[in-house]
Scaffold this motif. Structure first.
Motif, PDB file in Angstrom:
ATOM      1  N   ASP A  59      28.607   4.578 -12.102  1.00  0.00           N
ATOM      2  CA  ASP A  59      28.646   3.759 -13.319  1.00  0.00           C
ATOM      3  C   ASP A  59      28.961   2.305 -12.965  1.00  0.00           C
ATOM      4  N   ILE A  60      27.999   1.424 -13.237  1.00  0.00           N
ATOM      5  CA  ILE A  60      28.168   0.019 -12.862  1.00  0.00           C
ATOM      6  C   ILE A  60      29.313  -0.632 -13.637  1.00  0.00           C
ATOM      7  N   GLU A  61      29.517  -0.151 -14.853  1.00  0.00           N
ATOM      8  CA  GLU A  61      30.604  -0.693 -15.689  1.00  0.00           C
ATOM      9  C   GLU A  61      31.966  -0.417 -15.048  1.00  0.00           C
ATOM     10  N   VAL A  62      32.106   0.805 -14.537  1.00  0.00           N
ATOM     11  CA  VAL A  62      33.362   1.186 -13.866  1.00  0.00           C
ATOM     12  C   VAL A  62      33.587   0.269 -12.660  1.00  0.00           C
ATOM     13  N   ILE A  63      32.505   0.060 -11.898  1.00  0.00           N
ATOM     14  CA  ILE A  63      32.622  -0.793 -10.708  1.00  0.00           C
ATOM     15  C   ILE A  63      33.074  -2.187 -11.103  1.00  0.00           C
ATOM     16  N   LYS A  64      32.456  -2.718 -12.157  1.00  0.00           N
ATOM     17  CA  LYS A  64      32.835  -4.056 -12.640  1.00  0.00           C
ATOM     18  C   LYS A  64      34.308  -4.087 -13.018  1.00  0.00           C
ATOM     19  N   ARG A  65      34.753  -3.035 -13.687  1.00  0.00           N
ATOM     20  CA  ARG A  65      36.129  -2.971 -14.152  1.00  0.00           C
ATOM     21  C   ARG A  65      37.112  -2.884 -12.973  1.00  0.00           C
ATOM     22  N   TYR A  66      36.687  -2.164 -11.934  1.00  0.00           N
ATOM     23  CA  TYR A  66      37.567  -1.951 -10.769  1.00  0.00           C
ATOM     24  C   TYR A  66      37.588  -3.142  -9.804  1.00  0.00           C
ATOM     25  N   LEU A  67      36.539  -3.950  -9.900  1.00  0.00           N
ATOM     26  CA  LEU A  67      36.364  -5.017  -8.907  1.00  0.00           C
ATOM     27  C   LEU A  67      37.595  -5.908  -8.736  1.00  0.00           C
ATOM     28  N   PRO A  68      38.207  -6.401  -9.820  1.00  0.00           N
ATOM     29  CA  PRO A  68      39.398  -7.266  -9.642  1.00  0.00           C
ATOM     30  C   PRO A  68      40.531  -6.559  -8.905  1.00  0.00           C
ATOM     31  N   LEU A  69      40.732  -5.274  -9.226  1.00  0.00           N
ATOM     32  CA  LEU A  69      41.795  -4.518  -8.556  1.00  0.00           C
ATOM     33  C   LEU A  69      41.528  -4.400  -7.051  1.00  0.00           C
ATOM     34  N   PHE A  70      40.261  -4.077  -6.738  1.00  0.00           N
ATOM     35  CA  PHE A  70      39.895  -3.951  -5.322  1.00  0.00           C
ATOM     36  C   PHE A  70      39.966  -5.293  -4.597  1.00  0.00           C
ATOM     37  N   SER A  71      39.571  -6.363  -5.315  1.00  0.00           N
ATOM     38  CA  SER A  71      39.634  -7.695  -4.694  1.00  0.00           C
ATOM     39  C   SER A  71      41.065  -8.027  -4.308  1.00  0.00           C
ATOM     40  N   LYS A  72      41.973  -7.715  -5.221  1.00  0.00           N
ATOM     41  CA  LYS A  72      43.374  -8.001  -4.952  1.00  0.00           C
ATOM     42  C   LYS A  72      43.872  -7.192  -3.752  1.00  0.00           C
ATOM     43  N   ALA A  73      43.501  -5.923  -3.757  1.00  0.00           N
ATOM     44  CA  ALA A  73      43.905  -5.051  -2.651  1.00  0.00           C
ATOM     45  C   ALA A  73      43.272  -5.524  -1.338  1.00  0.00           C
ATOM     46  N   PHE A  74      42.038  -5.993  -1.446  1.00  0.00           N
ATOM     47  CA  PHE A  74      41.315  -6.491  -0.271  1.00  0.00           C
ATOM     48  C   PHE A  74      42.083  -7.654   0.358  1.00  0.00           C
ATOM     49  N   LEU A  75      42.477  -8.624  -0.512  1.00  0.00           N
ATOM     50  CA  LEU A  75      43.191  -9.793  -0.006  1.00  0.00           C
ATOM     51  C   LEU A  75      44.500  -9.392   0.679  1.00  0.00           C
ATOM     52  N   LEU A  76      45.196  -8.450   0.058  1.00  0.00           N
ATOM     53  CA  LEU A  76      46.458  -7.992   0.649  1.00  0.00           C
ATOM     54  C   LEU A  76      46.219  -7.326   2.016  1.00  0.00           C
ATOM     55  N   THR A  77      45.185  -6.465   2.053  1.00  0.00           N
ATOM     56  CA  THR A  77      44.877  -5.768   3.311  1.00  0.00           C
ATOM     57  C   THR A  77      44.504  -6.764   4.405  1.00  0.00           C
ATOM     58  N   VAL A  78      43.643  -7.741   4.030  1.00  0.00           N
ATOM     59  CA  VAL A  78      43.215  -8.748   5.007  1.00  0.00           C
ATOM     60  C   VAL A  78      44.420  -9.550   5.487  1.00  0.00           C
TER      61      VAL A  78
END
Lengths: 244, 219
Positions: free
Chosen positions: B2-21
């Motif tokens: 579901d593309i909508e779910v992905i869109k909704r999750y994107l900010p959360l993953f971006s934040k987690a991405f920055l922390l991981t990096v």
């Protein structure tokens, strides 16, 4: 004649193994002294003691009136006054040919980069390697590498040049190009101390032949005399091994 | 998916991405510092210190990061040392990485023949100049492939940070799967962000390798 290098009663041992015993030798300015002798007789170690790559247990090495080994002061930079060329060239593989030649004059002698480059190019021209200046050592043949190594030593304007079996690692057809360069240096009245197994070359270039065996100097002679009528039995035996 | 779910999750993953990096690269920086210090200690065979370094290297190379993190995060507070999850992650990765970097750098240094140093000295260079201009650059050229492999390995190891409740990519994915059962979307984003994190490093690594190694090894 002006003395440039004087070695007095040098004694070198590795733990219990004596490699050099009471070796004394004087080299005059502009003189070419060739050291010959069987493998393991200590001739390479002798060269290494002269420029302090080996510490010595007794005796002295004096360069131009100054004791350099054992070094009197720590950090005294006498090595730049002695040029050394190794059997295995020992060019710096991560630097270009020009980079190899220019590094020490710029970093050690703090000379001007443009001046050094001009001299480096001129010297490369003389040994016929101008076209290789931007290449890396791996792209050169053994003979070419050894000529670069000689240039790298020359650009420091050393008072004496040490050659440690510089053709021993070369293919036979490349030996000549390197020996020709050294012969040219002899004509320019350079002071040189040469360890070699090339007897014909030794005879042609030497002012004096030093024959070493078992860690000692056995005989010092004029080249003609050494090769035609050596004084000692050991020298006779050594020279016989070169006859077929 | 579901593309909508992905869109909704994107900010959360971006934040987690920055922390991981962030933690990943801080850990790698620490690993380099530790690795260089330890490699010098081993290369110059410094008394006492090299025994300690040897022990450290063997200990950290032969235990999993997860165990090391548990030890730092849950073990240290019992002796009164309490550190944040972020610092724990950085420290754990740095200590693990340091042991690997030490070995890569040491083997690079030892691969440069001793006569290269003599050749430099015979030109009048001091011990330091010989190291700076001759030994270190060659050792680096030799070590580069190993160092790059370590960097990639360490970035991938960040995936165990979730075990100490760091809100990294893995934690976020697991959390979202647990909350909404959007397994496909969550895992897709997890893979995507890890690829995003590692692909540029991989490319940069090849470029660096090609550039610095050209002189010694050719193409």
């Amino acid at each position: 004649m002006e003395e440039i290098l004087k070695v007095e009663h040098l004694h070198k041992s590795f733990e219990n193994l004596t490699v050099l015993e009471d070796v004394s030798l004087t080299v005059n300015k502009g003189e070419v002294v060739v050291i010959v002798g069987p493998s393991g007789c200590g001739k390479s170690t002798f060269l290494r003691c002269i420029n302090g790559l080996e510490d010595i247990q007794d005796g002295r090495v004096i360069l131009d009136g100054q004791t350099i080994n054992p070094p009197l002061q720590k950090g005294d930079n006498y090595r730049q006054r002695i040029g050394m060329v190794f059997q295995s060239y020992e060019l710096f593989p991560h630097k270009t040919i020009l980079g190899n030649i220019m590094l020490a004059p710029i970093k050690v002698q703090k000379r001007d980069k443009n001046e050094v480059r001009a001299e480096a190019e001129q010297l490369l021209e003389k040994v016929g390697l101008s076209s290789k200046k931007d290449n890396y050592p791996r792209q050169l043949s053994g003979g070419q590498k050894q000529r670069v190594a000689i240039v790298r030593a020359l650009i420091m304007h050393p008072e004496i040049l040490l050659f440690d079996e510089v053709t021993a690692a070369l293919d036979p057809e490349m030996v000549r190009e390197v020996l020709d360069v050294i012969l040219e240096l002899a004509k320019q009245q350079r002071t040189m101390l040469i360890v070699t197994h090339e007897m014909a070359f030794a005879r042609a270039i030497a002012d004096r032949i030093v024959f070493m065996d078992g860690g000692s100097i056995i005989e010092v002679s004029e080249p003609e005399r050494f090769f035609t009528e050596p004084r000692t039995e050991r020298a006779k035996r050594f020279l016989k091994t070169f006859e077929y | 998916m579901d593309i909508e779910v992905i869109k909704r999750y994107l900010p959360l993953f971006s934040k987690a991405f920055l922390l991981t990096v962030k933690i990943g690269w801080l850990g790698i920086a620490l690993a380099f510092v530790l690795g260089i210090l330890c490699a010098f200690t081993l290369y110059y065979k410094l008394p006492v210190l090299s025994t300690i370094v040897r022990f450290y290297v063997e200990l950290f190379r032969n235990t999993p990061l997860l165990v090391q993190l548990f030890f730092i995060y849950y073990g240290l507070p019992s002796i009164g040392i309490r550190i944040s999850a972020q610092l724990c992650g950085t420290l754990g990765l740095g200590l693990l990485g340091g042991s690997y970097m030490a070995e890569s750098i040491r083997s690079g240094l030892e691969a440069v023949p001793a006569i290269q140093s003599e050749s430099a000295k015979s030109l009048g260079m001091t011990k330091w100049q010989a190291f700076r201009y001759i030994i270190a650059p060659q050792a680096f050229n030799i070590s580069v492939p190993g160092l790059m492999a370590n960097v990639i390995f360490l970035l991938k190891e960040t995936s165990v940070f979730s075990a100490i409740s760091l809100m990294d990519l893995m934690f976020t994915a697991k959390d979202l799967i647990g909350l909404h059962y959007n397994t496909t979307e969550s895992l897709f984003l997890l893979v995507l962000f890890y690829v995003l994190m590692l692909l540029p490093v991989s490319f940069a690594g090849s470029l660096i390798e090609k550039k610095v190694r050209f002189g010694m090894y050719g193409d």
